[in-house]
Design a protein around this motif. Structure first.
Motif, PDB file in Angstrom:
ATOM      1  N   SER A  60       5.177   3.478  -8.791  1.00  0.00           N
ATOM      2  CA  SER A  60       4.084   4.267  -9.363  1.00  0.00           C
ATOM      3  C   SER A  60       3.207   4.873  -8.277  1.00  0.00           C
ATOM      4  N   PHE A  61       2.923   4.087  -7.228  1.00  0.00           N
ATOM      5  CA  PHE A  61       2.054   4.575  -6.161  1.00  0.00           C
ATOM      6  C   PHE A  61       2.697   5.723  -5.396  1.00  0.00           C
ATOM      7  N   PHE A  62       3.942   5.525  -4.939  1.00  0.00           N
ATOM      8  CA  PHE A  62       4.571   6.535  -4.100  1.00  0.00           C
ATOM      9  C   PHE A  62       4.996   7.767  -4.883  1.00  0.00           C
ATOM     10  N   ARG A  63       5.167   7.622  -6.192  1.00  0.00           N
ATOM     11  CA  ARG A  63       5.452   8.806  -7.005  1.00  0.00           C
ATOM     12  C   ARG A  63       4.161   9.512  -7.428  1.00  0.00           C
ATOM     13  N   GLY A  64       3.057   8.800  -7.391  1.00  0.00           N
ATOM     14  CA  GLY A  64       1.801   9.358  -7.866  1.00  0.00           C
ATOM     15  C   GLY A  64       0.930   9.988  -6.797  1.00  0.00           C
ATOM     16  N   VAL A  65       1.185   9.639  -5.521  1.00  0.00           N
ATOM     17  CA  VAL A  65       0.383  10.169  -4.405  1.00  0.00           C
ATOM     18  C   VAL A  65       1.187  11.262  -3.709  1.00  0.00           C
ATOM     19  N   PRO A  66       0.609  12.438  -3.474  1.00  0.00           N
ATOM     20  CA  PRO A  66       1.339  13.522  -2.803  1.00  0.00           C
ATOM     21  C   PRO A  66       1.879  13.085  -1.445  1.00  0.00           C
ATOM     22  N   VAL A  69      -0.374  13.570   1.595  1.00  0.00           N
ATOM     23  CA  VAL A  69      -1.385  12.527   1.782  1.00  0.00           C
ATOM     24  C   VAL A  69      -0.740  11.281   2.387  1.00  0.00           C
ATOM     25  N   GLN A  70       0.473  10.946   1.950  1.00  0.00           N
ATOM     26  CA  GLN A  70       1.165   9.782   2.498  1.00  0.00           C
ATOM     27  C   GLN A  70       1.470   9.973   3.980  1.00  0.00           C
ATOM     28  N   LEU A  71       1.890  11.167   4.360  1.00  0.00           N
ATOM     29  CA  LEU A  71       2.172  11.444   5.765  1.00  0.00           C
ATOM     30  C   LEU A  71       0.930  11.244   6.622  1.00  0.00           C
ATOM     31  N   LEU A  72      -0.175  11.794   6.178  1.00  0.00           N
ATOM     32  CA  LEU A  72      -1.422  11.658   6.928  1.00  0.00           C
ATOM     33  C   LEU A  72      -1.878  10.204   6.964  1.00  0.00           C
ATOM     34  N   MET A  73      -1.697   9.506   5.849  1.00  0.00           N
ATOM     35  CA  MET A  73      -2.095   8.110   5.771  1.00  0.00           C
ATOM     36  C   MET A  73      -1.298   7.258   6.755  1.00  0.00           C
ATOM     37  N   MET A  97       9.986   6.077   2.688  1.00  0.00           N
ATOM     38  CA  MET A  97       9.334   5.172   1.737  1.00  0.00           C
ATOM     39  C   MET A  97       8.935   5.903   0.462  1.00  0.00           C
ATOM     40  N   CYS A  98       8.544   7.159   0.589  1.00  0.00           N
ATOM     41  CA  CYS A  98       8.223   7.945  -0.605  1.00  0.00           C
ATOM     42  C   CYS A  98       9.481   8.216  -1.421  1.00  0.00           C
ATOM     43  N   SER A  99      10.535   8.646  -0.744  1.00  0.00           N
ATOM     44  CA  SER A  99      11.783   8.951  -1.440  1.00  0.00           C
ATOM     45  C   SER A  99      12.394   7.723  -2.086  1.00  0.00           C
ATOM     46  N   ALA A 100      12.157   6.544  -1.497  1.00  0.00           N
ATOM     47  CA  ALA A 100      12.725   5.299  -2.042  1.00  0.00           C
ATOM     48  C   ALA A 100      12.269   5.047  -3.473  1.00  0.00           C
ATOM     49  N   ALA A 101      11.058   5.471  -3.798  1.00  0.00           N
ATOM     50  CA  ALA A 101      10.565   5.285  -5.162  1.00  0.00           C
ATOM     51  C   ALA A 101      11.412   6.072  -6.157  1.00  0.00           C
ATOM     52  N   TYR A 102      11.809   7.277  -5.770  1.00  0.00           N
ATOM     53  CA  TYR A 102      12.646   8.104  -6.641  1.00  0.00           C
ATOM     54  C   TYR A 102      14.082   7.598  -6.651  1.00  0.00           C
ATOM     55  N   THR A 103      14.563   7.167  -5.486  1.00  0.00           N
ATOM     56  CA  THR A 103      15.923   6.641  -5.406  1.00  0.00           C
ATOM     57  C   THR A 103      16.073   5.386  -6.256  1.00  0.00           C
TER      58      THR A 103
END
Length: 217
Positions: A60-66, A69-73, A97-103
């Motif tokens: 939910s977090f990695f699919r919900g945050v652009p 923003v994750q890159l900068l974070m 890590m972002c793509s893993a949520a979708y995978t």
């Protein structure tokens, strides 16, 4: 001002060199995505409430945050926890890590298409859970989810342009730099668009070949 192919020809080597970083971010990010996605999928389907809850929150977090923003974070946060990674490593990690949520969700959907009798038969034969996942479930889930996984890789190629915000000289960033020097934005961005198209076209063709070889669909 006329469209000049000479401008494209002169700057094409620089754009192609930058495209290597685009491919590195995309392919390495996808490798992380698949490994982590399998673990998240297993946790999501686990009977362990803590693991399942963590996986749901992660997804939910990695699919919900652009992703921007994750890159900068990641880029600015990692030094605070003692990880002084190069910008390219931070970009690959954030992308993966972002793509893993979708995978994880792709694999979960694929697993639901596998007849439950296979897992039940494996349990009846005494096959350990780890072997069940490694030898039976994961290979089939990847095969069934291959079209969506290829689409995810193509998406990563496109969103890799966001890595320019942390100073990585990937294709989009170099295109912007060249445009600032030549004042020929049309030619440079047309060339960049062509390179992105070729990369994604090749990936999609390889994906189709793999699908036919595995007789998907």
């Amino acid at each position: 001002m006329d469209f000049s192919f000479d401008v494209i020809a002169h700057n094409l080597p620089y754009l192609l060199a930058a495209a290597r970083w685009t491919l590195l971010i995309s392919v390495a990010g996808m490798a992380i995505s698949i490994v982590l996605g399998v673990l998240l999928c297993a946790a999501r389907l686990s009977s362990n409430l803590a693991l399942a809850s963590f996986a749901r929150f992660y997804i939910s977090f990695f699919r919900g945050v652009p992703l921007l923003v994750q890159l900068l974070m990641f880029f600015y946060m990692l030094p605070y926890v003692g990880l002084d990674l190069p910008a390219i490593a931070a970009a690959i990690l954030a992308t993966g890590m972002c793509s893993a949520a979708y995978t994880a969700e792709i694999l979960r959907g694929a697993l639901q298409a596998i007849p439950k009798g296979q897992a039940e038969a494996a349990e009846a034969l005494g096959i350990p859970s780890l072997a069940l996942w490694r030898r039976i479930l994961v290979p089939q889930a990847i095969r069934l989810g291959l079209p969506s996984l290829v689409n995810e890789l193509i998406l990563l190629v496109k969103v890799s342009s966001l890595a320019s915000v942390v100073g990585i000289a990937e294709l989009t960033r170099v295109s912007q730099n060249i445009t600032g020097e030549t004042y020929r934005p049309l030619e440079i961005y047309v060339a960049a668009a062509g390179i992105y198209f070729v990369i994604n076209f090749v990936l999609s063709r390889f994906g189709r070949m793999a699908e036919k070889r595995l007789q998907i669909g």
